[in-house]
Design a protein around this motif. Structure first.
Motif, mmCIF file in Angstrom:
data_model
loop_
_atom_site.group_PDB
_atom_site.id
_atom_site.type_symbol
_atom_site.label_atom_id
_atom_site.label_comp_id
_atom_site.label_asym_id
_atom_site.label_seq_id
_atom_site.Cartn_x
_atom_site.Cartn_y
_atom_site.Cartn_z
ATOM 1 N N GLY A 267 0.858 -1.239 0.208
ATOM 2 C CA GLY A 267 0.110 -0.129 -0.120
ATOM 3 C C GLY A 267 0.948 1.189 -0.017
ATOM 4 N N CYS A 268 0.163 2.522 0.147
ATOM 5 C CA CYS A 268 0.766 3.718 0.325
ATOM 6 C C CYS A 268 1.685 3.783 1.471
ATOM 7 N N ILE A 269 2.658 4.627 1.569
ATOM 8 C CA ILE A 269 3.730 4.288 2.802
ATOM 9 C C ILE A 269 3.162 4.949 4.061
ATOM 10 N N TYR A 270 1.900 5.586 4.032
ATOM 11 C CA TYR A 270 1.336 5.873 5.193
ATOM 12 C C TYR A 270 -0.048 4.753 5.968
ATOM 13 N N CYS A 271 -0.075 3.736 4.989
ATOM 14 C CA CYS A 271 -1.261 3.047 5.179
ATOM 15 C C CYS A 271 -1.191 2.106 6.092
ATOM 16 N N ASN A 272 -1.805 1.908 7.104
ATOM 17 C CA ASN A 272 -2.206 0.868 7.861
ATOM 18 C C ASN A 272 -3.762 0.908 8.318
ATOM 19 N N VAL B 114 1.563 9.499 11.490
ATOM 20 C CA VAL B 114 2.694 8.425 11.118
ATOM 21 C C VAL B 114 2.001 7.340 12.263
ATOM 22 N N VAL B 115 1.704 6.318 11.642
ATOM 23 C CA VAL B 115 1.546 5.159 12.423
ATOM 24 C C VAL B 115 2.182 3.883 12.145
ATOM 25 N N LYS B 116 2.222 2.971 13.261
ATOM 26 C CA LYS B 116 3.032 1.784 13.309
ATOM 27 C C LYS B 116 2.841 0.980 12.214
ATOM 28 N N ASP B 117 3.799 0.071 11.887
ATOM 29 C CA ASP B 117 3.812 -0.762 10.912
ATOM 30 C C ASP B 117 3.839 -0.137 9.434
ATOM 31 N N THR B 118 4.336 0.878 9.281
ATOM 32 C CA THR B 118 4.085 1.372 7.788
ATOM 33 C C THR B 118 5.451 1.817 7.522
ATOM 34 N N VAL B 119 5.647 1.941 6.009
ATOM 35 C CA VAL B 119 7.090 2.533 5.555
ATOM 36 C C VAL B 119 7.320 4.132 6.175
ATOM 37 N N LEU B 120 6.158 4.800 6.117
ATOM 38 C CA LEU B 120 6.258 6.243 6.759
ATOM 39 C C LEU B 120 6.820 6.164 8.027
ATOM 40 N N ALA B 121 6.552 5.199 8.825
ATOM 41 C CA ALA B 121 6.905 4.939 10.300
ATOM 42 C C ALA B 121 8.685 4.986 10.331
ATOM 43 N N ARG B 122 9.080 3.835 9.334
ATOM 44 C CA ARG B 122 10.418 3.718 9.364
ATOM 45 C C ARG B 122 11.254 4.951 8.967
ATOM 46 N N ILE B 123 10.608 5.787 8.010
ATOM 47 C CA ILE B 123 11.309 6.981 7.495
ATOM 48 C C ILE B 123 11.326 7.838 8.495
ATOM 49 N N TYR B 124 10.215 8.148 9.389
ATOM 50 C CA TYR B 124 9.972 9.127 10.570
ATOM 51 C C TYR B 124 11.007 8.480 11.712
ATOM 52 N N GLU B 125 11.293 7.370 11.861
ATOM 53 C CA GLU B 125 12.012 6.760 12.852
ATOM 54 C C GLU B 125 13.774 7.362 12.391
ATOM 55 N N LEU C 167 -0.617 5.102 16.975
ATOM 56 C CA LEU C 167 -0.170 6.363 16.521
ATOM 57 C C LEU C 167 1.376 6.780 16.958
ATOM 58 N N ILE C 168 1.875 7.178 16.076
ATOM 59 C CA ILE C 168 3.601 7.668 16.656
ATOM 60 C C ILE C 168 3.459 9.135 16.643
ATOM 61 N N ALA C 169 3.010 9.896 15.714
ATOM 62 C CA ALA C 169 2.946 11.239 15.561
ATOM 63 C C ALA C 169 1.892 11.880 14.611
ATOM 64 N N PRO C 170 1.441 13.134 14.914
ATOM 65 C CA PRO C 170 1.327 13.836 16.026
ATOM 66 C C PRO C 170 0.635 13.243 17.121
ATOM 67 N N LYS C 171 0.918 13.376 18.523
ATOM 68 C CA LYS C 171 -0.032 13.188 19.495
ATOM 69 C C LYS C 171 -0.509 14.091 20.150
ATOM 70 N N TRP C 172 -1.696 14.587 19.748
ATOM 71 C CA TRP C 172 -2.334 15.734 20.312
ATOM 72 C C TRP C 172 -2.917 15.557 21.731
ATOM 73 N N ASN C 173 -3.427 14.185 22.192
ATOM 74 C CA ASN C 173 -3.967 13.744 23.445
ATOM 75 C C ASN C 173 -5.402 14.525 23.667
ATOM 76 N N ARG C 174 -6.210 14.922 22.517
ATOM 77 C CA ARG C 174 -7.450 15.224 22.402
ATOM 78 C C ARG C 174 -8.491 14.308 21.901
ATOM 79 N N SER C 175 -9.909 14.288 22.536
ATOM 80 C CA SER C 175 -10.687 13.451 21.739
ATOM 81 C C SER C 175 -11.282 14.038 20.584
ATOM 82 N N LYS C 176 -12.104 13.224 19.768
ATOM 83 C CA LYS C 176 -12.651 13.950 18.711
ATOM 84 C C LYS C 176 -13.429 15.085 18.868
#
Length: 312
Positions: A42-47, A219-230, A271-280
């Motif tokens: 999938g796309c690099i951000y897709c989980n 940026v979410v876990k188990d994605t290519v984007l997560a590895r780039i971000y790391e 979720l890796i980033a951004p972490k806003w810690n707010r509800s919807k």
């Protein structure tokens, strides 16, 4: 209270005279960017877990998913009308015979007033669009195309598998058949400046797009984007920064475009980033508050005459 933007709930109430609730379903589709047709993974951000509601379970039949969804929402909200949302993966990625069976199965419920179908712009053709045109004669049919960005450099970066011209062709082929068109965009990609992301509002105004979903890059876990971000962390939206961005974007967006979503949310556990810690609800309240503080509203800085351009 002043209405600061044109919400999807408001649109549906105008059309049907009552609140309409979504029922999300998973019809078991995959994606050409996953099955090897265009690529794998999938796309690099897709989980898919980042946006799939727990109620979407492909092992359960479509009829059962809809029945359970309707029953749940009826009990909770005393709902009377429903829109079935084919959400995970690419929901036109199958032979038209299979699509017709699934779509008509969903529309067989008397409380279902229509379908929202999430898909890719490279996964529609004349035969599929003719099916949707036929269904739209009796029901509300919205086809939601994942655009993500108007910039080919960004589409290449996220390994989207199509370019912007492919999206435009799908939009006009769909619009010409009288089918309502929605688009999904991601703002804050590291390939784009803030102004480039804002300029997507100006570009969307120029085309027959009725509905829009705006997602900040996550940026979410188990994605290519997560590895780039790391390896090399890139800038993502801080909370206050995003509130201002959304207001700026809405001001440039034509007031007749219906807003289906103003931000993305992913489960905390992935979720890796951004972490806003707010509800919807907190995020939505803060967006509305920022609109009020700035006395801003959708379209207040839009000079493009959509009606004239799209009708002439």
């Amino acid at each position: 209270m002043i209405k600061r933007y044109y919400s999807f709930g408001e649109y549906l109430k105008e059309i049907f005279g009552k609140k309409v609730y979504k029922v999300n379903v998973d019809a078991g589709f995959t994606c050409p960017n996953r099955d090897g047709t265009l690529g794998y993974g999938g796309c690099i951000y897709c989980n898919n877990a980042s946006f799939r509601p727990p109620s979407c379970v492909p092992e359960i039949s479509l009829t059962e998913q809809i029945s359970r969804g309707i029953e749940h929402v009826k009990k909770r909200y005393k709902a009377e009308a429903f829109l079935v949302y084919f959400q995970p993966y690419t929901n036109t990625y199958a032979p038209v015979e299979k699509l017709e069976k699934l779509y008509r199965e969903a529309l067989s419920f008397p409380e279902v007033i229509g379908l929202a179908i999430g898909t890719r712009p490279d996964c529609v053709d004349e035969e599929k669009l003719e099916l949707l045109r036929d269904l739209s004669k009796t029901h509300l049919i919205i086809i939601e195309y994942g655009l993500q960005s108007i910039y080919d450099k960004s589409l290449k970066f996220i390994k989207r598998g199509h370019d912007y011209s492919t999206f435009l062709k799908a939009v006009y082929d769909t619009h010409e058949r009288g089918i309502l068109v929605g688009a999904h965009i991601i703002v804050g990609l590291p390939t784009e400046t803030r102004e480039e992301s804002l300029a997507m509002a100006d570009e969307i105004n120029r085309h027959p797009i009725k509905f829009l979903k705006i997602h900040q890059l996550q940026v979410v876990k188990d994605t290519v984007l997560a590895r780039i971000y790391e390896r090399e962390p890139f800038k993502v939206f801080e909370y206050e920064e995003y509130l201002d961005f959304v207001v700026d974007f809405l001001e440039r967006l034509s007031p007749d475009i219906v807003i289906q979503r103003l931000f993305a949310t992913s489960p905390d556990e992935i979720l890796i980033a951004p972490k806003w810690n707010r509800s919807k609800q907190q995020i939505l309240n803060d967006i509305n508050k920022r609109l009020e503080e700035r006395n801003a509203r959708q379209g207040s800085k839009c000079s493009f005459n959509r009606h004239r351009a799209l009708c002439c």
